[in-house]
Design a protein around this motif. Structure first.
Motif: not given
Length: 560
Positions: A11-12, A14-15, A18-19
């Motif tokens: 998940a990190p 992916i974020w 996205a960031g």
């Protein structure tokens, strides 16, 4: 433990992705917004201020103009530059005023310190004039003259009589431009053709191809044609003189900031306005008119005034010619490498060379294009087909064709790689099914495989257009100039003149931004031209993407 599981879940990352995408989008949008505001905001009718500025000697001067920008800097910096700054000031503000009237004051931009300026006023009678020479003019209307006679006097009367006469002067100016660029240009073109035909006849006689009687007959016919063209040229010159006499009769007398009266011929006025007395809708109308003139007009004043239509036309023409050249060569090369060439060491070396070619600096392509295309190929074409024009080169000089060929060579690896990838994605079952139904290998390739790979070919073309439209360095060597007197397309046979030099938006940005004698006047045009180039590239890419999507849907439906 929970954090460790969270990291293992991915998940990190992916974020993080996205960031990164969000930051990139924000940067792109911010940059485009900055270019848009600073570029197209230049055409909005700005209010005209009037103020008194105290000079270091104790006197004062009156200033009339537009506020361009303001900046606040430490007072010690201004003291170090030799300016007299009040002792109690720690920071000082100064304003850049566009006061125009370069023929009156010698410079149309000036910095003024805020502490030396009186309160700003915005008089309704203040007038802004866009001129064809000497930049913008600011002042107050006094009188309107026709052949030296006063036909209107006073601010209101002069302004009411001024607008229709400006429209009349612009209409006459359009007729003058039509004659100069159109009819006189055509006569000069035909005169040059006659001169070359005369020389060809003489060269044919010297080489023994024709006898003296045939030479004299041809020369007599050409001389008669030359006399007809000369007579037509004199008629056009007479028409021009009559138009000049009509447009030169009206003169506007205005008061400038220092109180002097100054005469502005209406022949030099493009448009005039009183921004302080205009409403929002009137300003919108003037804004649209100025913006349209920027897109459709021709440049003036060392490219710091006027429009950019020749640069837009040259960019689009070059991209189209480049696309016509690079697409078949890139596609055929990819088909050969993927479908026909024998896999082995030689083929791997060729592919590595293609990949490396994509990383060669563009200026190297420009030097190659100048040496090979212009001097070698163009010189050979001149010697073979245009000997009568020598030593003046026809194709042996930079032009549209060589610029397009150079960019085609520059973007060729992109098209080859994209097409190869598209061919590789076609399932082998499609080929086997076609062969099983009795089709030959050639029929399978050209009727089944290549149509299915067409979207990938269009992707390569899209990438090629995006890169070619923004290139500048190689074009400076092979065909792009600061100012092209004529477009590469006109009404003279063969209608498309690939040997002519062109203007280009990318080079126009470089020239205006770094070679302009008037930096402050050129700065907003650099932003506006850059935004135009971005929009043009987006439009070209969207057009190609739309064609690609249609082809994808078409062949997907046929395969279903």
């Amino acid at each position: 433990m929970t954090i460790r599981k969270w990291f293992k879940s991915g998940a990190p990352w992916i974020w993080l992705n996205a960031g990164a995408i969000a930051v990139s989008v924000i940067m792109v949008v911010g940059l485009l917004t900055l270019i848009l505001v600073r570029g197209f905001g230049h055409f909005w009718p700005a209010p005209i201020l009037e103020t008194q500025v105290t000079t270091p000697e104790g006197g004062s001067v009156r200033v009339v103009g537009e506020l361009v920008r303001s900046e606040t800097i430490p007072a010690r910096v201004m003291r170090q530059s030799g300016m007299s700054v009040p002792a109690d000031l720690e920071v000082a503000t100064r304003h850049l005023i566009k006061q125009g009237n370069r023929d009156v004051t010698g410079r149309d931009f000036m910095w003024y310190p805020e502490w030396a300026m009186s309160q700003w006023r915005y008089p309704d009678a203040a007038m802004w004039i866009e001129r064809r020479e000497w930049g913008d003019f600011y002042g107050f209307p006094l009188r309107l003259l026709e052949d030296g006679r006063v036909i209107a006097e006073g601010k209101t009367q002069v302004w009411e009589a001024l607008q229709p006469r400006i429209e009349r002067a612009n209409h006459i100016h359009e007729q003058i431009e039509s004659i100069q660029r159109g009819e006189i240009g055509r006569v000069n073109y035909l005169m040059e053709r006659v001169r070359l035909d005369q020389r060809r006849a003489q060269m044919a006689f010297e080489q023994g191809e024709i006898d003296a009687a045939e030479r004299d007959r041809r020369l007599a016919e050409l001389e008669e044609r030359k006399q007809e063209l000369s007579a037509r040229y004199q008629e056009l010159r007479q028409q021009l003189q009559e138009l000049y006499d009509q447009v030169d009769r009206d003169v506007l007398v205005a008061r400038v900031a220092d109180g002097r009266e100054w005469q502005v011929p209406l022949a030099q006025i493009v448009r005039a306005a009183q921004p302080n007395a205009m409403g929002v809708f009137q300003k919108l109308g003037l804004y649209g008119e100025r913006l349209w003139n920027f897109f459709t007009g021709y440049p003036r004043e060392a490219n710091t005034e006027g429009g950019i239509f020749p640069a837009i036309f040259g960019t689009v023409a070059m991209v189209f010619v480049m696309s016509i050249i690079v697409t078949p060569f890139g596609v055929l090369a990819a088909i050969y490498l993927r479908e026909y060439a024998r896999q082995g060491t030689l083929l791997r070396m060729i592919r590595i060379s293609v990949y490396n070619l994509a990383g060669v600096p563009s200026i190297v392509f420009g030097v190659f294009g100048l040496g090979f295309f212009v001097y070698f190929v163009g010189g050979a074409i001149d010697e073979a087909f245009f000997p009568a024009a020598l030593p003046s080169p026809t194709f042996g000089t930079p032009g549209l064709l060589w610029a397009s060929l150079t960019l085609a060579l520059l973007t060729l690896p992109v098209v080859i790689v994209a097409t190869e990838e598209g061919l590789a994605r076609i399932p082998s079952t499609v080929r086997h099914g076609s062969l099983a139904l009795g089709a030959t290998k050639s029929e399978t390739l050209w009727r089944v495989v290549v149509p299915l790979a067409t979207p990938a070919m269009m992707t390569g073309l899209i990438l090629a257009i995006a890169r070619a439209a923004g290139e500048v360095a190689p074009l400076m060597l092979v065909g792009v100039v600061k100012l092209a007197p004529t477009l590469p397309v006109d009404g003279n046979f063969p209608y498309v003149h690939l040997e002519r030099k062109i203007m280009h938006l990318g080079f126009h940005i470089y020239d205006v931004g770094f070679q302009s004698p008037n930096v402050e006047a050129a700065q907003p045009l650099v932003y506006a031209t850059a935004m135009t180039l971005v929009v043009l590239i987006v439009v070209l890419n969207l057009t190609a993407i739309n064609i690609r999507n249609r082809l994808r849907e078409k062949y997907r439906g046929e395969s279903d």
